[in-house]
Design a protein around this motif. Sequence first.
Motif, PDB file in Angstrom:
ATOM      1  N   ILE A 177       0.877  -1.177   0.000  1.00 35.67           N
ATOM      2  CA  ILE A 177       0.000   0.000   0.000  1.00 35.67           C
ATOM      3  C   ILE A 177       0.905   1.215   0.000  1.00 35.67           C
ATOM      4  CG2 ILE A 177      -1.663   1.319   1.338  1.00 35.67           C
ATOM      5  CD1 ILE A 177      -2.636  -1.361   2.471  1.00 35.67           C
ATOM      6  N   SER A 178       0.724   2.076  -0.976  1.00 41.22           N
ATOM      7  CA  SER A 178       1.569   3.260  -1.033  1.00 41.22           C
ATOM      8  C   SER A 178       0.681   4.504  -1.035  1.00 41.22           C
ATOM      9  CB  SER A 178       2.439   3.232  -2.295  1.00 41.22           C
ATOM     10  OG  SER A 178       1.616   3.114  -3.417  1.00 41.22           O
ATOM     11  N   VAL A 179       1.296   5.637  -0.818  1.00 40.35           N
ATOM     12  CA  VAL A 179       0.556   6.896  -0.846  1.00 40.35           C
ATOM     13  C   VAL A 179       1.042   7.704  -2.037  1.00 40.35           C
ATOM     14  CG1 VAL A 179      -0.027   8.991   0.405  1.00 40.35           C
ATOM     15  CG2 VAL A 179       0.355   6.860   1.653  1.00 40.35           C
ATOM     16  N   ARG A 180       0.120   7.947  -2.978  1.00 42.12           N
ATOM     17  CA  ARG A 180       0.477   8.776  -4.132  1.00 42.12           C
ATOM     18  C   ARG A 180      -0.460   9.963  -4.189  1.00 42.12           C
ATOM     19  NH1 ARG A 180       0.955   4.213  -8.836  1.00 42.12           N
ATOM     20  NH2 ARG A 180       2.104   2.721  -7.592  1.00 42.12           N
ATOM     21  N   ASN A 181       0.088  11.121  -4.359  1.00 38.84           N
ATOM     22  CA  ASN A 181      -0.701  12.365  -4.391  1.00 38.84           C
ATOM     23  C   ASN A 181      -1.622  12.472  -3.171  1.00 38.84           C
ATOM     24  OD1 ASN A 181       0.439  12.808  -6.869  1.00 38.84           O
ATOM     25  ND2 ASN A 181      -1.274  11.860  -7.960  1.00 38.84           N
ATOM     26  N   LEU A 194      -5.004  -3.997  -2.416  1.00 37.67           N
ATOM     27  CA  LEU A 194      -5.877  -4.271  -1.271  1.00 37.67           C
ATOM     28  C   LEU A 194      -6.887  -3.153  -1.089  1.00 37.67           C
ATOM     29  CD1 LEU A 194      -3.903  -5.785   1.727  1.00 37.67           C
ATOM     30  CD2 LEU A 194      -5.777  -6.759   0.430  1.00 37.67           C
ATOM     31  N   ILE A 195      -6.370  -1.905  -1.206  1.00 35.75           N
ATOM     32  CA  ILE A 195      -7.254  -0.748  -1.066  1.00 35.75           C
ATOM     33  C   ILE A 195      -8.323  -0.775  -2.147  1.00 35.75           C
ATOM     34  CG2 ILE A 195      -7.340   1.768  -1.206  1.00 35.75           C
ATOM     35  CD1 ILE A 195      -6.103   0.834   1.331  1.00 35.75           C
ATOM     36  N   ASP A 196      -7.886  -1.160  -3.341  1.00 29.93           N
ATOM     37  CA  ASP A 196      -8.819  -1.219  -4.459  1.00 29.93           C
ATOM     38  C   ASP A 196      -9.935  -2.219  -4.177  1.00 29.93           C
ATOM     39  OD1 ASP A 196      -9.514  -0.322  -7.041  1.00 29.93           O
ATOM     40  OD2 ASP A 196      -8.976  -2.307  -7.788  1.00 29.93           O
ATOM     41  N   ILE A 197      -9.543  -3.386  -3.644  1.00 30.35           N
ATOM     42  CA  ILE A 197     -10.548  -4.409  -3.340  1.00 30.35           C
ATOM     43  C   ILE A 197     -11.501  -3.910  -2.263  1.00 30.35           C
ATOM     44  CG2 ILE A 197     -10.856  -6.672  -2.266  1.00 30.35           C
ATOM     45  CD1 ILE A 197      -8.285  -7.499  -3.742  1.00 30.35           C
ATOM     46  N   LEU A 198     -10.944  -3.293  -1.218  1.00 30.93           N
ATOM     47  CA  LEU A 198     -11.791  -2.768  -0.143  1.00 30.93           C
ATOM     48  C   LEU A 198     -12.744  -1.715  -0.682  1.00 30.93           C
ATOM     49  CD1 LEU A 198      -9.414  -2.375   2.919  1.00 30.93           C
ATOM     50  CD2 LEU A 198     -11.286  -3.961   2.646  1.00 30.93           C
ATOM     51  N   ASN A 199     -12.213  -0.878  -1.581  1.00 28.87           N
ATOM     52  CA  ASN A 199     -13.007   0.206  -2.150  1.00 28.87           C
ATOM     53  C   ASN A 199     -14.139  -0.334  -3.015  1.00 28.87           C
ATOM     54  OD1 ASN A 199     -13.931   2.567  -3.149  1.00 28.87           O
ATOM     55  ND2 ASN A 199     -12.097   3.127  -4.280  1.00 28.87           N
ATOM     56  N   PHE A 243     -12.741  10.482  -2.195  1.00 28.80           N
ATOM     57  CA  PHE A 243     -11.816  10.264  -1.084  1.00 28.80           C
ATOM     58  C   PHE A 243     -12.114  11.157   0.110  1.00 28.80           C
ATOM     59  CE2 PHE A 243      -9.726   8.842  -4.837  1.00 28.80           C
ATOM     60  CZ  PHE A 243      -9.171   7.644  -4.438  1.00 28.80           C
ATOM     61  N   LEU A 244     -11.977  10.572   1.282  1.00 29.10           N
ATOM     62  CA  LEU A 244     -12.064  11.325   2.518  1.00 29.10           C
ATOM     63  C   LEU A 244     -10.648  11.364   3.065  1.00 29.10           C
ATOM     64  CD1 LEU A 244     -13.861  12.590   4.793  1.00 29.10           C
ATOM     65  CD2 LEU A 244     -13.898  10.330   5.811  1.00 29.10           C
ATOM     66  N   GLY A 245      -9.955  12.473   2.861  1.00 26.77           N
ATOM     67  CA  GLY A 245      -8.528  12.493   3.184  1.00 26.77           C
ATOM     68  C   GLY A 245      -7.824  11.506   2.266  1.00 26.77           C
ATOM     69  N   PRO A 246      -7.001  10.631   2.804  1.00 27.28           N
ATOM     70  CA  PRO A 246      -6.319   9.671   1.955  1.00 27.28           C
ATOM     71  C   PRO A 246      -7.141   8.405   1.687  1.00 27.28           C
ATOM     72  CG  PRO A 246      -5.475   9.547   4.184  1.00 27.28           C
ATOM     73  CD  PRO A 246      -6.529  10.601   4.198  1.00 27.28           C
ATOM     74  N   VAL A 247      -8.220   8.225   2.428  1.00 25.39           N
ATOM     75  CA  VAL A 247      -8.979   6.967   2.338  1.00 25.39           C
ATOM     76  C   VAL A 247     -10.184   7.141   1.421  1.00 25.39           C
ATOM     77  CG1 VAL A 247     -10.069   5.154   3.693  1.00 25.39           C
ATOM     78  CG2 VAL A 247      -8.360   6.639   4.751  1.00 25.39           C
ATOM     79  N   PRO A 248     -10.437   6.182   0.541  1.00 22.80           N
ATOM     80  CA  PRO A 248     -11.649   6.260  -0.286  1.00 22.80           C
ATOM     81  C   PRO A 248     -12.902   6.292   0.596  1.00 22.80           C
ATOM     82  CG  PRO A 248     -10.181   4.574  -1.108  1.00 22.80           C
ATOM     83  CD  PRO A 248      -9.608   5.042   0.194  1.00 22.80           C
ATOM     84  N   THR A 249     -13.822   7.210   0.290  1.00 24.54           N
ATOM     85  CA  THR A 249     -15.028   7.357   1.124  1.00 24.54           C
ATOM     86  C   THR A 249     -15.860   6.079   1.223  1.00 24.54           C
ATOM     87  OG1 THR A 249     -15.093   9.480   0.014  1.00 24.54           O
ATOM     88  CG2 THR A 249     -16.753   9.092   1.687  1.00 24.54           C
TER      89      THR A 249
END
Lengths: 355, 336
Positions: free
Chosen positions: A43-47, A54-59, A181-187
């Motif tokens: 999991i990385s932070v871009r922009n 994993l984030i994509d699946i959760l989203n 997105f809510l901050g860095p996390v997808p809403t």
Amino acid sequence: MNKVKKITGMALFLPVFCMLLVMLVNVIYDAANGNFAFNFFTISVRNGILYGRLIDILNRGSEIAILAIGMTLVVSSSAGTDISVGSVMSLSASFCCMLLAGYGVASASTLAMPLFLGVLGGILMGCVCGAFNGFLVAYLNVQPMVATLILFSAARAIGLLLCNNVIVYVRNDSFGFFGSFLGPVPTPIVIAALCILVISLLLRYTALGLYIQSVGINKKASRIAGLNSEKIIFLCYIVCGLCAGIAGIVASSRITSADSNNIGLNFELDAILAVALGGNSLGGGKFRLAGSIIGAYTIQAITTTLYALGVSTEQAPVYKAIVVIIIVTIQAPPFKAFMKRMSDKRQLSKGGAAV
Amino acid sequence: MKNKKLNSNTLLLIITIVLFFVMYAAGCIVYSDKGFGNIQTFLNLLINNAGLLCVTCGMTCIMLTGGIDISVGSLIALDCMILAVGMEHWGMSAPVLCIIVLLIGIVFGMVQGFCVGYLKIQPFIVTMAGMFFGRGMTAVISTNQVSISNEWFVKLANTKIELPFGAYTNNKGALQIPFVRLTVVVALIVLVVIFLMLRYTKFGRSLYAVGGNEQSAVMMGLNVPMTKLKAYVLSSFLCSIGGICFCLNTMSGNVQQATGLEMDAISSSVIGGTLLTGGVGNVIGSFFGVMINGTISTLVKTNGKLLSSWSNIAVAALLCFFIVLQSVFAKIKEKK
């Protein structure tokens, strides 16, 4: 041997096992392709935004997870499935977008009414649909599948009428918030987490969960024990409608429009599958919410993995079907009995050798 | 007691039939200037719904056992795709392909029936997997729209069977002889055969017995799993026949073909008086259910101004009406 039995007998064994299996496939695939083997987990932070598979699946799995909550309650209480959730999602989205854009407007950049009113309207629409289903099932004793069949075919059509047969666009950032997105996390992840939290707290700290299970196990006995069985089933369907409404708003916010024909298409199947995969019996009674939610994300993980492996959107169902059949066969009582007979035989022959 | 039960079910059937005629008569009066009253409009209704009629007959048999089959739509898509791709790209002859399609139907039904009957998995889940599988396999074969130009097949599709009576002159003054297609004949034969089978054969009666009360059926000595398996094989087989009829109408194969057809079939059966709990219903009711379904969409199309989604809503409202009626009857019976 005993240890293995202990682990396989655990409540959440099946969904967790499937999840691990999917992850393993991903790791092997990455390693075979010469990528970093644990690409799947990075999991990385871009922009300023979280990034990773994993984030994509959760989203992407948020809608299925939200639907799975409602579906679990419905399956548990009424021993039937609500097949209208996908259509209700679409109707809620259409209603919400129609309220926000104004009737007959195909594309709006300014909102016709405050955002929360529109969203609330959409969610309420979901509740109304749930109440309709619940009324038929609980008070008129209609089979759940037939009762929800009505809205399955009608809700999408009503949505199209509300939108005047076009795709209504709401090009406003405030509406797009629910899908971005809510901050860095997808809403959507946050919304799904909130829904899960609220429902699980409700089930844990009130007797509702117990009531639902007892109605599901034996409706008449619960009635004699003093529970209002009809009311509980009715309530479950309203919650299911509510979940469908929320999921619909998330789905339409992602594309900032109400695409009546495609929002929530086949989602009812995914939601039911999530419940089955979570180790819950589709015959009603005992349920585990955690299982359904893990099941929902597992399904999304399977879908994402299939796409990553280069399977096209239209071909993916073949593999899904195979997964479904394997899972339900393992769960089927005759199969379990067969396996037990086999292991008994083995032990018998072992015992015979010892004597 | 038995007499009473028969009465409420017959009443439902009568309501369905009356509704159909009222609806059709209303259409004739309102749209008389658009030729709704012509006999050919009625025959077109049969032509357009021939495939659906075959599928609904199979669906009724399954619903009698208390099951459900939602894989029919995707099985039809698979059939059409095999027919289209087989004729156009694999260069196989049309009759052979038709037989292959029927065989695929039987195998498909056997697998589903085995899972439902012997493994005792919920029919909804099994056929849902079947639905995924059918639709997915269609996409595996081809994701393009494939049109059929096979000579034999085109000839089959264009065969007109002219009726000896009912000739009329149309608006332009030309004499029109009413006709039906081959598919209608097939569908009507299927309807009659299934009707006779349900009424007079051992298998037909055991379908009712299994759906009415599974445990008593076991105690009567019926092989319940086998009966269920046979019902699913029958349904998938009829569905394949329906698929060929469907293909003769559309003359193409397409991944998105016949989406939602399973719901049309189920709603037709329910409108025709089949109970989803099993044990009650017959194919005559299903026939009128299909006709009502077809009439509604024809009415909406003839109007021309209404959105097509109105036909969905009308069918759903009708479904709702019949479901409520059924449950009211059941409540009355309980009280007695």
